[in-house]
Design an enzyme around this catalytic site. Structure first.
Site, PDB file in Angstrom:
ATOM      1  N   ASP A  63       0.771  -1.052  -0.022  1.00 45.82           N
ATOM      2  CA  ASP A  63      -0.033  -0.041  -0.029  1.00 45.82           C
ATOM      3  C   ASP A  63       0.831   1.170   0.007  1.00 45.82           C
ATOM      4  OD1 ASP A  63      -2.844   1.068   0.580  1.00 45.82           O
ATOM      5  OD2 ASP A  63      -1.514   1.861   1.943  1.00 45.82           O
ATOM      6  N   HIS A  94      -7.237  -6.413  -1.316  1.00 42.21           N
ATOM      7  CA  HIS A  94      -6.103  -5.350  -1.109  1.00 42.21           C
ATOM      8  C   HIS A  94      -5.098  -5.845  -0.269  1.00 42.21           C
ATOM      9  CE1 HIS A  94      -4.124  -1.461  -0.854  1.00 42.21           C
ATOM     10  NE2 HIS A  94      -4.122  -1.204   0.414  1.00 42.21           N
TER      11      HIS A  94
END
Length: 328
Positions: free
Chosen positions: A107, A305
Site C-alpha cells: 500500500d 487489497h
C-alpha cells in the site's frame, strides 16, 4: 524426517531516526529485509511474513512508519514528506548495523519502498512492491488529479486532505471504522460490483456509510482487530493521514526524478480484486520501462487489497523465491 528451520523470537526495539524514533520488530538472522506497511496498519500487518522470512534465512524487520504505533508522530504535515520517510528507512538500516537491505512495502509502503530504492540505491539493493504498482513522478499535482475524480462524489484521497475532517469520522469509533475499512477492501467481504464504491464519498456523507457491516474478513480475527484498534485509539489517526496530506510536497521534492525508473531487482504482487491493481493496470504494463530490473510480477486471483494477510502462504512463497533469486 526433515527438520523445520529454527527461528528466533520476535524482538521489539526503538532506534533513532530523523523522526526521533522508529519502532521495529525483527526476527531471524541473515541478509536484512525491511518491511514497510501501509494505511491504516502497523508492523503487525507483516506478522505472517516475519517468521517465514526468518525460517528462510533472512533478518526480517517490520517497522512502524512515522506517525504510527510506537514510532514518533511529528505534528506538522510537512514532516511526512516521502523524502523524510526514506531517511527513516536509511536510519533503520544503519541502526541495525547494516549497510544495505532489501526493502518490501505494501500500500503506501509500496510507494515508500519504491522511492527509497529510487533515491538511495546505495542502501536499497532490491525492492518488492505489494498491491500498489510503481508509477514514476510526473503529470499534474496529485491533489489536482484526485480532485478531478468521482464527478459528484469525492475520492477518498481528497476526503483525507483537510486536517481533522477524516479524524472526526474515524476517532469516535476507531475499532468499528477499521473493521469496515478492512472489510470494504477484502475479497470475501467487499461490496458487490454494482454497490456504491467505498472509495468515494457522497457530498456531505462519510466513507463509513458504504462499508460492509456485521462481518469481519476471514483474515482478520477479533484479536487482530484489537491490535490495530488499540494502536490507533492510543495515537489517533492524524499521523497516518498526514501521509496523504504530504503528496503535493512529494511532487515538488521529487521533481529531479521525474519519469525515473527504479533499476534494482524488483518484485510486484497484486490482488486480482484490488482496486489499486485494476486502476493502475497501465502502470503494470509499463514495467519494462519503469521497473527494468523486474524479476517477477504476479496477480493473485480472487485476492483483495490486504494480500500479505489475505494470502500469507502465497505471499511468503513469492517473497522467498524472489529473495533467493537475488544476487549476493
Amino acid at each position: 524426517m526433515p527438520q523445520t528451520p529454527r527461528t528466533t523470537a520476535l524482538t521489539h526495539r526503538l532506534v533513532s531516526s530523523p523522526a526521533g524514533r522508529i519502532h521495529l520488530v525483527e526476527q531471524g538472522t541473515g541478509p536484512l529485509v525491511l518491511l514497510v506497511h501501509g494505511f491504516p496498519e502497523s508492523w503487525y500487518s507483516w506478522r505472517h511474513q516475519l517468521p517465514a522470512l526468518a525460517a528462510a534465512g533472512y533478518r526480517a524487520v517490520a517497522v512502524d512508519v512515522r506517525g504510527y504505533g510506537r514510532s514518533s508522530r511529528p505534528n506538522a504535515v510537512h514532516a511526512y514528506r516521502m523524502l523524510d520517510l526514506v531517511e527513516d528507512n536509511v536510519a533503520v538500516v544503519h541502526a541495525l548495523g547494516e549497510r544495505t537491505a532489501v526493502i518490501v512495502g505494501h500500500d503506501w509502503g509500496s510507494n515508500i519502498a519504491a522511492t527509497s530504492a529510487l533515491v538511495r540505491p546505495d542502501v536499497f539493493r532490491a525492492v518488492g512492491l505489494l498491491s500498489v504498482p510503481y508509477t514514476p513522478r510526473g503529470g499534474p499535482r496529485p491533489s489536482e488529479i484526485f480532485a478531478g475524480m468521482g464527478g459528484d462524489e469525492e475520492f477518498y484521497v481528497s476526503y483525507f486532505q483537510e486536517p481533522g475532517r477524516a479524524e472526526a469520522e474515524i476517532e469516535p469509533d476507531v475499532r468499528g471504522w477499521l473493521a469496515g475499512f478492512y472489510a470494504a477492501l477484502s475479497a470475501d467481504t467487499m461490496p458487490a460490483p454494482d454497490a456504491p464504491d467505498p472509495h468515494f464519498v457522497r457530498r456531505g456523507g462519510t466513507l463509513r456509510e458504504r462499508f460492509p457491516a456485521g462481518r469481519l474478513p476471514a483474515w482478520l480475527s477479533e484479536a487482530d482487530l484489537d491490535v490495530y484498534a488499540g494502536e490507533f485509539e492510543r495515537t489517533g489517526l492524524s499521523g497516518a493521514l498526514n501521509r496523504y496530506r504530504a503528496m503535493d510536497r512529494d511532487w515538488e521534492d521529487l521533481a529531479p526524478f521525474d519519469g525515473a525508473p527504479v533499476r534494482q531487482p524488483s518484485l510486484f504482487i497484486g490482488g486480482g480484486l484490488d482496486a489499486s491493481t485494476q486502476w493502475l493496470a497501465d502502470a503494470i504494463e509499463a514495467y519494462p520501462v519503469t521497473l527494468p530490473g523486474l524479476v517477477s510480477s504476479h496477480i493473485l486471483d480472487g485476492c483483495g487489497h490486504w494480500l500479505q494477510q489475505e494470502r500469507p502462504q502465497d505471499t511468503n512463497r513469492l517473497l522467498t523465491d524472489w529473495l533467493a533469486s537475488l544476487p549476493g
